[in-house]
Enzyme design. Structure first.
Site, PDB file in Angstrom:
ATOM      1  N   GLU A   1       4.024  -1.041  -1.099  1.00  0.00           N
ATOM      2  CA  GLU A   1       2.647  -0.566  -0.975  1.00  0.00           C
ATOM      3  C   GLU A   1       1.658  -1.689  -0.653  1.00  0.00           C
ATOM      4  O   GLU A   1       0.802  -2.048  -1.479  1.00  0.00           O
ATOM      5  CB  GLU A   1       2.200   0.175  -2.238  1.00  0.00           C
ATOM      6  CG  GLU A   1       2.895   1.504  -2.412  1.00  0.00           C
ATOM      7  CD  GLU A   1       2.280   2.370  -3.515  1.00  0.00           C
ATOM      8  OE1 GLU A   1       1.598   1.833  -4.403  1.00  0.00           O
ATOM      9  OE2 GLU A   1       2.479   3.591  -3.477  1.00  0.00           O
TER      10      GLU A   1
ATOM     11  N   GLU B   1       8.212   7.870  -2.284  1.00  0.00           N
ATOM     12  CA  GLU B   1       7.989   8.166  -3.700  1.00  0.00           C
ATOM     13  C   GLU B   1       7.277   9.512  -3.794  1.00  0.00           C
ATOM     14  O   GLU B   1       6.149   9.648  -3.318  1.00  0.00           O
ATOM     15  CB  GLU B   1       7.109   7.086  -4.345  1.00  0.00           C
ATOM     16  CG  GLU B   1       7.704   5.687  -4.276  1.00  0.00           C
ATOM     17  CD  GLU B   1       6.822   4.631  -4.937  1.00  0.00           C
ATOM     18  OE1 GLU B   1       5.835   4.987  -5.619  1.00  0.00           O
ATOM     19  OE2 GLU B   1       7.116   3.437  -4.752  1.00  0.00           O
TER      20      GLU B   1
END
Ligand code: GAL
Length: 652
Positions: A146, A317
């Protein structure tokens, strides 16, 4: 026909006794899981002491997963440099715009510009790729984790300052050219050399917008360069494996199109309930969807990242239940874990991977649900994932995402321009892009979200959100576009170096749109400007412009100004419309573009992929989809409960 998509899970072998791994792997298989992402935060276990690598345990973990037929996505651990490394090289830490060092003790504590840290990253990535790059169980890589999370793209460190000066020199050549481009004669901001230029922070009042926009561009470039250090090593040492990164929700701090040029699959992290809680929205809306998630937010990102990945995307995710990081962390209504997964596939995902296998009984994320509870009993999400895998088996190969007739042109740079000089506090680029998307999707349309360089000629309808700087290539493709075009206000209102264009807004789009913007105003929603559109009341709720020109005026404001204009098939909206206005406008434009639409009930959404059309009920009550479904049901039925999924085979 076997499935052409996979279900995955995020797993942390280093968190659990080795004796549990084999059983974990077996139960993953039993749930229909075939991809496992591991390793992305494990640097302190890969290299407990400087230079002493311990990768044997990782080898055993990969072997154990592989023995069950699971394909490993190996994460590089560069989001979490260990303490010894930070102590050895303290200036690798990022610095906030308040001048404070962003220290050790959580994650993402590094500055993208730091050359020494890049070398350390290259070293650990090389060690991993040399050892596991050709392991048959390693099917793909995830770089870092991320990028940009926790507001980490821009760092105000010494390395960033020196790097920025170099970058400016390469861009402008001479400091005189930079002074000219930035307009530094204003307030005596002129520099005599690049070495005098600091980062745009710490000044008494507002720093210069082009200074900040260039720092945004610089910072974005650093993310790409940082990532490329890793992808080059992985390409060389791990041939044939896809390289991915997990992008985020509404994250616009760096140019994802740019970063993706070095990777194969764009993945993103989908947390519908956490995101609904933390992103701006009205209380009533948040209340209605608190346990299902916003009906458009996931789809928006699926379509965004499908475009970013040039057709190849996935979810790395997927939320399994309550998260730990929102202000309030609601549980998912039963069925939603399955629905979110299936919706990803409907939009073309090649993988949906859940975060995480087992809830951690320690550290920061103890409250974060998983497929299994901390006591290792399967949680509700486990059973929903298993059901999803059975659904996929029943559907067989899903095929390619259906081509869309509508596109929204999305640009990261547009966001930077508007952020650095918003002129109205409530003007948000990404919120506007999302509102355009929402309005289209409520009409049952399949939508593409494309970058500023993408070809547009295949679309019947194109929407350009507020894009202050329209680069030459985009200007040319909009100019050549023959379908129906809607351009939002503020487009073409700045040059590359953040000046007002000589011909005023919309700059390079003036001829296409047949207008000139002579004046603008922003306001709070209580000063909304009334617009009469199609004999109905509508509003500009935060922004409006005064325009003149040869274009036909289609709607006017209450005070008699042009609110909506058209020249041939090119429309311009001279303000920021309220939701009802936008809904009616896009329905009309779709009609003019010859695109068939449906007015879907409140929480019902749909998407086509391959021979199938998928329906999802996010709404608070059951719906009957028979009026919208044009084929026989192959999954579920016309009566769709809350959180329900149905799939029809389209008659072509
Ligand atoms: C993501 C992150 C994961 C985990 C998760 C919790 O942002 O990539 O590591 O922290 O959030 O929801």
């Amino acid at each position: 026909m076997t499935s052409d998509v996979t279900i995955g899970v995020c797993y942390y072998p280093e968190h659990w006794p080795e004796a549990m791994w084999a059983d974990d792997a077996k139960r993953m298989r039993a749930a229909g899981i075939s991809r496992v992402r591991i390793g992305e935060f494990a640097w302190s276990r890969f290299e407990p002491d400087p230079g002493h690598l311990d990768l044997d345990w990782l080898g055993r973990a990969i072997d154990t997963l592989h023995a069950q037929g699971l394909g490993v996505i190996l994460g590089t651990p560069t989001a979490t440099p260990p303490k010894w490394l930070v102590d050895k090289m303290p200036d690798m830490l990022a610095v906030g715009d308040d001048g404070r060092v962003r220290g050790f003790g959580s994650r993402r504590h590094y500055c993208f510009s730091h050359a020494g840290y890049r070398r350390e990253c290259a070293r650990i990535v090389r060690a991993l790729a040399e050892r596991f790059g050709k392991h048959p169980g390693v099917v793909a890589w995830q770089t870092d984790n991320e990028y940009g999370c926790h507001n980490t793209v821009r760092s105000y460190s010494e390395s960033a300052k020196l790097g920025f000066r170099h970058w400016l020199k390469a861009r402008y050549g001479t400091v005189q050219a930079l002074n000219e481009a930035w307009g530094n004669v204003f307030w005596s901001m002129e520099y005599r050399s690049f070495d005098e230029i600091d980062l745009p922070t710490g000044a008494v009042t507002e720093t210069s917008p082009p200074h900040r926009v260039d720092f945004d561009r610089y910072s974005s470039d650093q993310v790409r360069e940082f990532n490329r250090v890793q992808t080059e090593i992985i390409r060389a040492l791990s041939p044939g494996r896809d390289i991915m990164h997990n992008f985020m929700t509404f994250h616009v701090d760096f140019d994802h199109y740019d970063a993706m040029e070095d990777m194969d699959v764009a993945t993103w992290d989908s947390y519908p309930l956490g995101s609904l809680d933390v992103f701006p929205g009205e209380a009533a809306h948040k209340a209605a969807y608190a346990r299902t998630g916003d009906p458009d937010m996931q789809a928006f990102h699926h379509d965004l990242y499908r475009g970013t990945g040039r057709g190849r995307f996935g979810i790395m995710e997927q939320q399994p239940g309550p998260v730990n990081w929102a202000s309030y962390n609601t549980d998912a209504a039963p069925g939603l874990v399955r629905l979110w997964g299936m919706e990803g596939f409907a939009h073309g995902a090649e993988m949906v991977s859940y975060f995480r296998w087992r809830q951690a009984p320690f550290a920061q994320e103890q409250f974060h649900a998983a497929l299994n509870r901390p006591d290792n009993a399967p949680d509700r999400a486990y059973f929903e994932v298993r059901e999803l895998s059975r659904d996929l088996a029943a559907l067989g190969a899903l095929g390619a995402a259906a081509p869309a007739k509508v596109a929204i042109v999305h640009s990261y740079e547009a966001h930077w321009f508007l952020r650095e000089q918003p002129q109205g506090r409530n003007f948000s680029y990404i919120e506007q892009v999302f509102s355009l998307y929402r309005a289209l999707r409520r009409l049952g349309l399949d939508i593409d979200i494309v970058g500023p360089e993408a070809p547009l000629s295949g679309y019947a309808l194109v929407l350009l959100p507020s894009t202050p700087y329209v680069p030459p290539r985009l200007a040319a493709s909009l100019d050549a576009f023959e379908g129906t075009l809607l351009v939002m206000p503020r487009s073409g209102s700045r040059t590359a170096s953040h000046r007002i264009p000589d011909n005023l807004a919309p700059g390079p789009l003036a001829a296409k749109l047949g207008i000139k913007v002579t004046r603008v105003e922003s306001f709070r929603s209580y000063s909304a400007v009334p617009v009469l559109y199609d004999n109905q009341q509508a509003w500009f709720d935060r922004w409006r412009e005064f325009v003149e020109g040869e274009a036909v005026v289609v709607a006017q404001t209450g005070d008699g100004q042009a609110a909506l204009t058209r020249k041939d098939r090119a429309w311009y909206l001279a303000g920021f419309p309220d939701a009802g206005f936008l809904d009616r406008l896009v329905a009309r434009l779709a009609g003019e573009a010859g695109i068939e639409t449906q007015a879907l009930p409140r929480g019902l959404r749909s998407r086509r992929r391959g021979a199938h059309r998928y329906f999802f009920n996010y709404g608070p009550e059951p719906v009957d989809v028979s009026d919208f479904a044009g084929g026989a049901f192959v999954l579920g039925s016309a009566a769709l409960g809350v959180g329900g999924v149905a799939v029809t085979r389209e008659e072509r």
